[in-house]
Design a protein around this motif. Structure first.
Motif, PDB file in Angstrom:
ATOM      1  N   SER A 135     -23.898  23.578  60.433  1.00 47.26           N
ATOM      2  CA  SER A 135     -23.832  24.534  59.329  1.00 47.26           C
ATOM      3  C   SER A 135     -22.463  25.193  59.259  1.00 47.26           C
ATOM      4  O   SER A 135     -21.901  25.386  58.177  1.00 47.26           O
ATOM      5  N   MET A 138     -19.939  22.706  57.877  1.00 47.38           N
ATOM      6  CA  MET A 138     -20.098  22.553  56.434  1.00 47.38           C
ATOM      7  C   MET A 138     -19.516  23.745  55.685  1.00 47.38           C
ATOM      8  O   MET A 138     -18.890  23.586  54.634  1.00 47.38           O
ATOM      9  N   LYS A 139     -19.692  24.955  56.227  1.00 48.53           N
ATOM     10  CA  LYS A 139     -19.139  26.145  55.587  1.00 48.53           C
ATOM     11  C   LYS A 139     -17.613  26.084  55.569  1.00 48.53           C
ATOM     12  O   LYS A 139     -16.972  26.419  54.577  1.00 48.53           O
ATOM     13  N   LEU A 141     -15.807  23.402  55.582  1.00 49.26           N
ATOM     14  CA  LEU A 141     -15.409  22.366  54.629  1.00 49.26           C
ATOM     15  C   LEU A 141     -15.482  22.890  53.201  1.00 49.26           C
ATOM     16  O   LEU A 141     -14.568  22.642  52.386  1.00 49.26           O
ATOM     17  N   GLN A 142     -16.524  23.625  52.873  1.00 44.05           N
ATOM     18  CA  GLN A 142     -16.662  24.185  51.531  1.00 44.05           C
ATOM     19  C   GLN A 142     -15.572  25.212  51.249  1.00 44.05           C
ATOM     20  O   GLN A 142     -15.031  25.265  50.139  1.00 44.05           O
ATOM     21  N   ASP A 143     -15.227  26.025  52.241  1.00 37.59           N
ATOM     22  CA  ASP A 143     -14.145  26.994  52.068  1.00 37.59           C
ATOM     23  C   ASP A 143     -12.813  26.289  51.829  1.00 37.59           C
ATOM     24  O   ASP A 143     -11.987  26.732  51.014  1.00 37.59           O
ATOM     25  N   LEU A 145     -12.361  23.319  50.460  1.00 38.29           N
ATOM     26  CA  LEU A 145     -12.359  22.740  49.123  1.00 38.29           C
ATOM     27  C   LEU A 145     -12.167  23.805  48.055  1.00 38.29           C
ATOM     28  O   LEU A 145     -11.597  23.528  46.990  1.00 38.29           O
ATOM     29  N   ALA A 146     -12.632  25.013  48.308  1.00 43.27           N
ATOM     30  CA  ALA A 146     -12.513  26.088  47.327  1.00 43.27           C
ATOM     31  C   ALA A 146     -11.141  26.755  47.347  1.00 43.27           C
ATOM     32  O   ALA A 146     -10.806  27.523  46.444  1.00 43.27           O
TER      33      ALA A 146
END
Length: 220
Positions: A135, A138-139, A141-143, A145-146
């Motif tokens: 988890s 994944m967080k 990775l999302q940060d 990409l943003a």
């Protein structure tokens, strides 16, 4: 482990079968004793009737012999009643033992299940830790990409706002032209004030005109 479980299961099956067989045997014995008791009750009734008949015939000795047999049958019935009590007691004991065995077996299974869960605590903790780590990854990775890539930081905000205003003005002019082209021309409103005034025509009287023309000449 499997061999042990199979052995315990087989042992339990054998014990259950024995308990059922013993219970059936006790029930069969109880039914037999009840049938004997019923038969003895009939014999007692017969001996009483015989005794009455012998008494009416003044045969005292025969009547006494019938009453003695009745006493023997009654003693046998009492003995059978005691046996029935013993059988009932044994059936209750067997049922209680069976229930106790089943309860102990259920408790044993529950205890084994708890032990199994406790043995798997380390695996559960490891699974939770891995899930938390995934988890977090994944967080991140999302940060990532943003996050802005840096190109938009070089744009001039004032220049963009001016361009946007030009686009809005052009769009507004386009809408006005479209409205003018689609709305039909209104005919002029005719009122009484817009109408041309009619000239008042004087009546023509040729005789009077001729007379007026001749007056100067006559004066000469």
């Amino acid at each position: 482990m499997f061999k042990k479980v199979f052995s315990m299961s087989k042992k339990k099956t054998t014990s259950s079968a024995k308990a059922i067989s013993s219970s059936d045997k006790l029930q069969e014995t109880l039914e037999t004793l009840e049938k004997k008791e019923q038969l003895l009750q009939k014999k007692i009734s017969n001996e009483i009737q015989k005794a009455k008949n012998y008494t009416s015939q003044k045969n005292k000795n025969a009547a006494i012999q019938c009453l003695k047999k009745k006493k023997l049958y009654e003693a046998e019935i009492e003995r059978i009643a005691n046996l029935q009590l013993r059988v009932h007691d044994q059936m209750l004991t067997l049922h209680g033992a069976t229930a106790t065995t089943e309860t102990i077996d259920a408790l044993r299974k529950g205890s084994n299940a708890v032990k199994s869960i406790q043995q798997n605590v380390d695996d559960v903790s490891k699974t939770i830790e891995e899930a938390s780590e995934q988890s977090e990854n994944m967080k991140q990775l999302q940060d990532a990409l943003a996050t802005s890539i840096g190109v938009t930081d070089d744009f001039d905000e004032d220049e963009l706002e001016a361009e946007l205003e030009e686009l809005e003005e052009a769009e507004l002019e386009k809408q006005i032209l479209e409205q003018n082209s689609t709305v039909p021309a209104q005919p002029p409103t005719i009122t009484t004030t817009n109408l041309p005034k009619k000239e008042t025509l004087k009546p023509v009287n040729n005789a009077d005109d001729n007379l007026a023309d001749l007056q100067p000449e006559m004066a000469l």
